[in-house]
Design a protein around this motif. Structure first.
Motif, mmCIF file in Angstrom:
data_model
loop_
_atom_site.group_PDB
_atom_site.id
_atom_site.type_symbol
_atom_site.label_atom_id
_atom_site.label_comp_id
_atom_site.label_asym_id
_atom_site.label_seq_id
_atom_site.Cartn_x
_atom_site.Cartn_y
_atom_site.Cartn_z
ATOM 1 N N ILE A 39 -5.167 -16.992 43.693
ATOM 2 C CA ILE A 39 -6.215 -16.003 44.040
ATOM 3 C C ILE A 39 -7.409 -16.098 43.096
ATOM 4 O O ILE A 39 -8.338 -15.301 43.185
ATOM 5 C CB ILE A 39 -5.649 -14.566 44.042
ATOM 6 C CG1 ILE A 39 -5.165 -14.154 42.641
ATOM 7 C CG2 ILE A 39 -4.519 -14.442 45.069
ATOM 8 C CD1 ILE A 39 -4.680 -12.697 42.554
ATOM 9 N N ASP A 40 -7.353 -17.079 42.166
ATOM 10 C CA ASP A 40 -8.444 -17.321 41.210
ATOM 11 C C ASP A 40 -8.791 -16.059 40.425
ATOM 12 O O ASP A 40 -9.948 -15.638 40.348
ATOM 13 C CB ASP A 40 -9.687 -17.845 41.943
ATOM 14 C CG ASP A 40 -10.757 -18.359 40.966
ATOM 15 O OD1 ASP A 40 -10.382 -18.714 39.828
ATOM 16 O OD2 ASP A 40 -11.944 -18.387 41.343
ATOM 17 N N ASP A 41 -7.756 -15.434 39.852
ATOM 18 C CA ASP A 41 -7.963 -14.177 39.132
ATOM 19 C C ASP A 41 -7.097 -14.142 37.871
ATOM 20 O O ASP A 41 -5.927 -13.769 37.921
ATOM 21 C CB ASP A 41 -7.620 -12.998 40.042
ATOM 22 C CG ASP A 41 -7.971 -11.647 39.423
ATOM 23 O OD1 ASP A 41 -8.432 -11.617 38.252
ATOM 24 O OD2 ASP A 41 -7.768 -10.619 40.090
ATOM 25 N N LEU A 42 -7.681 -14.523 36.752
ATOM 26 C CA LEU A 42 -6.964 -14.502 35.482
ATOM 27 C C LEU A 42 -6.565 -13.088 35.103
ATOM 28 O O LEU A 42 -5.491 -12.865 34.522
ATOM 29 C CB LEU A 42 -7.835 -15.114 34.376
ATOM 30 C CG LEU A 42 -7.279 -15.027 32.950
ATOM 31 C CD1 LEU A 42 -5.975 -15.808 32.811
ATOM 32 C CD2 LEU A 42 -8.312 -15.521 31.935
ATOM 33 N N ASN A 43 -7.413 -12.112 35.433
ATOM 34 C CA ASN A 43 -7.118 -10.731 35.065
ATOM 35 C C ASN A 43 -5.827 -10.223 35.711
ATOM 36 O O ASN A 43 -5.142 -9.358 35.160
ATOM 37 C CB ASN A 43 -8.281 -9.811 35.438
ATOM 38 C CG ASN A 43 -9.463 -10.004 34.502
ATOM 39 O OD1 ASN A 43 -9.284 -10.297 33.319
ATOM 40 N ND2 ASN A 43 -10.666 -9.851 35.031
ATOM 41 N N TYR A 44 -5.507 -10.754 36.887
ATOM 42 C CA TYR A 44 -4.248 -10.382 37.546
ATOM 43 C C TYR A 44 -3.072 -10.792 36.657
ATOM 44 O O TYR A 44 -2.136 -10.007 36.457
ATOM 45 C CB TYR A 44 -4.149 -11.066 38.911
ATOM 46 C CG TYR A 44 -2.784 -10.936 39.553
ATOM 47 C CD1 TYR A 44 -2.391 -9.755 40.163
ATOM 48 C CD2 TYR A 44 -1.890 -12.007 39.529
ATOM 49 C CE1 TYR A 44 -1.130 -9.627 40.745
ATOM 50 C CE2 TYR A 44 -0.625 -11.899 40.097
ATOM 51 C CZ TYR A 44 -0.259 -10.707 40.709
ATOM 52 O OH TYR A 44 0.995 -10.590 41.266
ATOM 53 N N PHE A 45 -3.134 -11.997 36.121
ATOM 54 C CA PHE A 45 -2.071 -12.486 35.221
ATOM 55 C C PHE A 45 -1.998 -11.630 33.960
ATOM 56 O O PHE A 45 -0.919 -11.197 33.548
ATOM 57 C CB PHE A 45 -2.346 -13.949 34.862
ATOM 58 C CG PHE A 45 -1.385 -14.528 33.861
ATOM 59 C CD1 PHE A 45 -0.088 -14.853 34.216
ATOM 60 C CD2 PHE A 45 -1.791 -14.752 32.544
ATOM 61 C CE1 PHE A 45 0.801 -15.386 33.288
ATOM 62 C CE2 PHE A 45 -0.917 -15.285 31.614
ATOM 63 C CZ PHE A 45 0.391 -15.602 31.992
#
Length: 475
Positions: free
Chosen positions: A422-428
């Motif tokens: 999903i191209d979302d580092l903040n999710y990780f």
């Protein structure tokens, strides 16, 4: 062993490449989570080679590290034994004084120095170690390779927290006569010893083994996730130094140096390790399953074992120091000569000092393995045969920590994969942060438990007194 049985057990395999070395139908490939996996080729292939089970330490039920070590070292003159560290002839802590070996190493420089000495004394023709992969067509950053000069040997200095495997270099060793030394983590050195039990070419050509003390193996996504946190997106990382020494800081407070593309430009970024999510080794981000099923802390089958001197008297030196366990008399002579000539600055230490340097690692890898085995037995799931008996007889909070470490490790692979999709580092960061906070809370509870009721009340009273004094001073 049937292919189906092997496939169900290989999650516990160390993925060292030893299985592929004895069975041509097995290839080593990085899977979608960035971990090496044994891939079986051929639709009509029903059984793996009978040696596959033997040469994989976690699949082997016939022998163990203690038995192999006894064959290797029990007859060595003046050898000693301790159940925590295995056989030992000499024990040291310190570093290399000569040249730039220490400067270019992760800690004290002893690994590269030993290889250099073996090479200069004409005891070996080549060194099998991990180096940067220079193949521009490959996404793999590091691989095992063979060096045949001191300059080449120096290129392989420094620890790489990155997956590697041995099958390709084992093939070279079998094809190219010579005398080799090899460096590796405990399961890899044990795999070499097991291969040597069944293959005289390996036994005769690999003359010396240098073992590393290793907390656990990481997937390739570990490096990728570190780089993403500083702005280098997945696929854009070109170089990483996992252990860059930061002057005027304790050796344990090292940096991560990364080179990669950001907004079309190549950038070099150095970040203190404690500023990056996933650097708490106890939590086990991106850990492989097999790492939790070894009981060999001190690389017991290696001729010499090297680790970080995680001791207050040594970590204050930002340049780094090693703990050293010597078992091979030839290497012991090289070290003693190095000390006498002033090229090595090593303190003679006792076995308790060596153990103390790895006490937390020993507790997780050895002592609390019993609980991890118990959990597998409770659900009737196959697990490796170990030298430790399954048991849940550890304190409740320590069991909770083990449960959470397993969850953190598993979820780090799954959550990171989704973050990339999903191209979302903040999710990780957000999802893993929840688990990390639970982990930290458990340690706070343990600290309170250790203090006891009186200790907690005393701490509270001290804090209240401090607040009252500050209020009084402000009036």
């Amino acid at each position: 062993m049937k292919v189906e049985e092997f496939s169900s057990k290989k999650i516990y395999s160390e993925a060292s490449g030893s299985c592929a070395a004895v069975d041509g139908n097995i290839n080593m490939e990085l899977n979608e989570y960035g971990m090496y996996e044994e891939i079986i080729n051929g639709h009509k292939y029903h059984e793996v080679d009978k040696l596959v089970e033997y040469v994989s330490p976690n699949l082997n039920s016939e022998t163990d590290e203690a038995e192999i070590a006894k064959k290797l070292y029990d007859q060595v003159y003046d050898i000693k034994y301790d159940e925590r560290i295995g056989y030992f002839k000499s024990l040291y802590a310190g570093h290399v004084s000569e040249g730039d070996y220490r400067e270019n190493a992760s800690s004290g420089g002893m690994g590269t120095w030993i290889f250099k000495e073996l090479f200069e004394k004409n005891l070996i023709d080549g060194v099998i170690h991990v180096k940067e992969n220079l193949d521009p067509s490959s996404a793999i950053m590091f691989k095992y390779d063979i060096s045949k000069s001191i300059d080449e040997i120096k290129v392989g200095a420094k620890t790489k927290y990155y997956p590697v495997e041995l099958s390709q270099v084992i093939e070279i060793v079998k094809e190219v006569p010579g005398r080799y030394a090899i460096i590796g983590i405990p399961s890899f050195i044990m795999a070499i010893r097991l291969l040597a039990e069944k293959d005289d070419i390996i036994k005769n050509r690999i003359k010396y083994t240098v073992g590393l003390i290793c907390g656990h193996q990481k997937s390739s996504k570990f490096a990728e996730a570190l780089a993403w946190q500083v702005g280098i997106k997945p696929g854009d990382l070109k170089y990483i130094n996992f252990r860059k020494k930061l002057l005027n800081r304790p050796a344990s407070n090292y940096g991560i140096e990364m080179i990669g593309t950001i907004d079309g430009k190549d950038m070099t970024i150095v970040k203190p390790s404690d500023e990056l999510l996933g650097q708490d080794w106890g939590q086990g981000y991106f850990k492989t399953m097999a790492s939790d099923y070894t009981d060999d802390v001190m690389n017991e089958t290696a001729d010499i074992t090297l680790g970080d001197a995680w001791l207050p008297e040594y970590t204050k030196d930002s340049k780094g120091n090693n703990v050293v366990v010597v078992r091979n008399p030839v290497i012991d002579d090289l070290i003693q000569e190095g000390i006498k000539s002033g090229r090595l600055k090593l303190d003679i230490v006792d076995k308790d000092t060596i153990f103390r340097s790895q006490a937390a690692h020993y507790r997780h890898t050895h002592d609390e393995l019993a609980y991890r085995l118990y959990k597998k037995d409770k659900i009737n799931q196959w697990r490796p045969k170990k030298r430790i008996d399954a048991s849940k007889n550890i304190p409740l909070l320590r069991r909770k920590i083990q449960d959470l470490r397993e969850e953190i490790s598993i979820q780090s692979h799954i959550i990171y994969k989704k973050a990339v999709e999903i191209d979302d580092l903040n999710y990780f960061i957000k999802e893993m942060g929840k688990l990390s906070n639970k982990y930290k809370l458990l340690y706070k509870l343990m600290a309170l438990q250790k203090k006891g009721l009186l200790g907690v009340m005393k701490s509270v009273n001290i804090k209240i007194s401090t607040v009252i004094k500050k209020m009084a001073n402000s009036l």
